[in-house]
Design an enzyme around this catalytic site. Structure first.
Site, short mmCIF file in Angstrom:
data_model
loop_
_atom_site.label_atom_id
_atom_site.label_comp_id
_atom_site.label_asym_id
_atom_site.label_seq_id
_atom_site.Cartn_x
_atom_site.Cartn_y
_atom_site.Cartn_z
N CYS A 2 37.60 129.41 -22.24
CA CYS A 2 38.06 129.00 -23.56
C CYS A 2 37.39 127.73 -24.08
CB CYS A 2 39.58 128.84 -23.56
SG CYS A 2 40.44 130.39 -23.20
N HIS B 61 43.44 121.21 -28.52
CA HIS B 61 43.38 122.57 -27.99
C HIS B 61 44.69 123.28 -28.34
CE1 HIS B 61 42.09 125.85 -25.46
NE2 HIS B 61 43.21 125.79 -24.78
N GLU C 224 47.23 117.72 -22.45
CA GLU C 224 46.32 117.04 -23.37
C GLU C 224 46.98 115.87 -24.09
OE1 GLU C 224 44.57 119.17 -26.66
OE2 GLU C 224 46.13 120.69 -26.61
N LYS D 97 45.63 126.63 -33.83
CA LYS D 97 46.05 127.87 -33.17
C LYS D 97 47.43 128.30 -33.65
CE LYS D 97 43.37 127.32 -28.90
NZ LYS D 97 42.78 125.97 -29.12
N HIS E 294 44.74 132.13 -30.70
CA HIS E 294 43.79 131.65 -29.70
C HIS E 294 42.75 132.74 -29.44
CE1 HIS E 294 41.89 129.83 -26.41
NE2 HIS E 294 42.90 129.59 -25.60
N PHE F 202 40.44 128.27 -18.60
CA PHE F 202 40.65 128.75 -17.25
C PHE F 202 39.42 128.45 -16.41
CE2 PHE F 202 43.93 132.36 -18.16
CZ PHE F 202 44.86 131.40 -18.51
#
Length: 423
Positions: free
Chosen positions: A170, A310, A321, A342, A347, A406
């Site tokens: 991602c 994110h 974050e 998002k 996403h 990931f």
């Protein structure tokens, strides 16, 4: 060569809620959401049944039947976005040395939709242990190699310089653009067509995320299902999309009178070497990526006017974050607006990093910070200014955008107005 400054002079975004950069920004600035019940296939068997889909007709955007047959949906999105970005830049690439024009495209999952569909055919709906390739699409091989995305874009724009695909989960959309910037800085290329694409909304993808309970089961309220930083969030909403940019050296852009959206002033990526999907709560790896990106930009954290987070909408990510912003920006983190787009466009895995770069550049272009939609019940452990519900007018000269993926990947990029004084 390391002093070459790289800027964005063209962009095109294909995202849920509107095809084209203008429609994308309109959605964000109005705080509308594009999440809905899945229409691409019957989602009834799945735990999560919502997604952020694009109403995209490849023929309406100039693709031929041959191209549509040859390319997976993700490749189609990339090609259309690349055409739009080059047109937006006003750059006549055919007049340039083609060996000095390159392409980098990011993707997390490649041709997922075509692979899913073809596997069902060659396995006779999953009934054959030994698949029958006689029934495979003649372009099946292209679906297995995501490098075909970069090849299609290079062919479209006439680029014969460095070309490749970056696949880092991602963070791919950030990393592909960051890599392109480095190629220009080091003198390998003069112009890069760079960005990312993913079209993962397929049964196999939904099943994979269902298995680890990463996506939201809030299928009774799809419009409000994506809730980053909200105490009632319960997973992210899968999306799709593409964003592609034309990048070039600042002096050359000014010489030809190009419109400059933003300078990509700093970029860094780090790995947590910790867990495939898990994140350390202290956010130290993301904080380190932010620190290095700021150093490369020759900026202090107090100069950041907006953070494009994110913000996936999972408790683990949002808290991770938040900690990273505090660790890297100190007290200034509490004075800096943060938001997650998002909440509106879902996403889109490898594509989202580039889509968020576009949102960051447009926030600077319009001096407007897009909101975090659906944020009604703040998580007390996420105690920064997340710009809930409504966009905010704000003079924005520098933006930090970050990604988490990931595999433990953490990436950060700093965009700034090129008029700034560089130490």
């Amino acid at each position: 060569m390391r002093d070459r400054r790289v800027v964005i002079t063209g962009m095109e975004v294909l995202a849920p809620g509107g095809v084209g950069t203008g429609e994308f920004w309109k959605l964000l600035s109005e705080g509308r959401t594009a999440t809905r019940s899945i229409t691409f296939f019957d989602p009834a068997p799945f735990r999560s049944r919502v997604a952020a889909e694009i109403d995209f007709d490849p023929y309406a955007h100039g693709l031929t039947p041959h191209q549509v047959r040859r390319m997976d949906r993700a490749a189609q999105l990339a090609v259309v976005a690349a055409r739009g970005a080059v047109a937006d830049s006003g750059l006549e690439i055919e007049t340039l040395d083609p060996y000095r024009v390159g392409v980098t495209i990011g993707t997390a999952v490649g041709s997922t939709m075509s692979l899913d569909q073809d596997y069902r055919v060659v396995s006779d709906g999953g009934r054959l242990d030994l698949v029958d390739l006689e029934y495979a699409d003649p372009h099946f091989y292209n679906y297995f190699v995501p490098s075909s995305f970069a090849a299609e874009v290079a062919r479209t724009v006439g680029a014969q310089g460095p070309s490749g695909v970056v696949s880092a989960g991602c963070t791919s959309g950030l990393d592909a653009v960051g890599y392109a910037v480095e190629l220009i800085r080091e003198g390998t290329a003069d112009v890069m067509v760079a960005g990312a694409t993913d079209a993962p909304i397929s049964p196999i993808t939904m099943a994979c995320f269902d298995a680890i309970k990463a996506t939201t089961p809030r299928h009774d309220d799809p419009e409000h299902a994506s809730r980053p930083f909200d105490g009632t969030r319960n997973g992210f909403v899968l999306g799709e999309g593409a964003a592609v940019f034309v990048l070039e050296e600042l002096t050359a852009a000014r010489r030809r009178g190009a419109h400059v959206y933003a300078e990509i002033a700093g970029y860094a990526t780090r790995s947590n070497a910790y867990h495939m999907t898990g994140l350390r709560p202290d956010g130290v790896e993301m904080a380190e990526a932010i620190r290095v990106a700021l150093d490369e930009a020759r900026m202090d954290g107090t100069e950041i006017d907006y953070i494009n987070a994110h913000g996936s909408g999972t408790k683990q990510n949002d808290r991770h974050e938040t900690a990273a912003f505090k660790k890297s920006l100190g007290d200034h983190a509490y004075r800096t607006p943060v938001s997650s787009i998002k909440s509106m466009v879902g996403h889109s895995l490898g594509a989202i990093g580039s889509i968020e770069i576009a949102a960051s550049a447009l926030a600077m272009e319009h001096n407007v910070v897009p909101p975090t939609a659906n944020l009604h019940t703040p998580d007390p452990e996420c105690d920064l200014d997340y710009v809930p519900l409504t966009a905010r007018d704000q003079l924005t000269d520098a933006v930090l955008t970050v990604g988490s993926g990931f595999g433990g990947f953490q990436s950060a990029m700093v965009l700034a107005r090129p008029e700034r004084k560089v130490p």
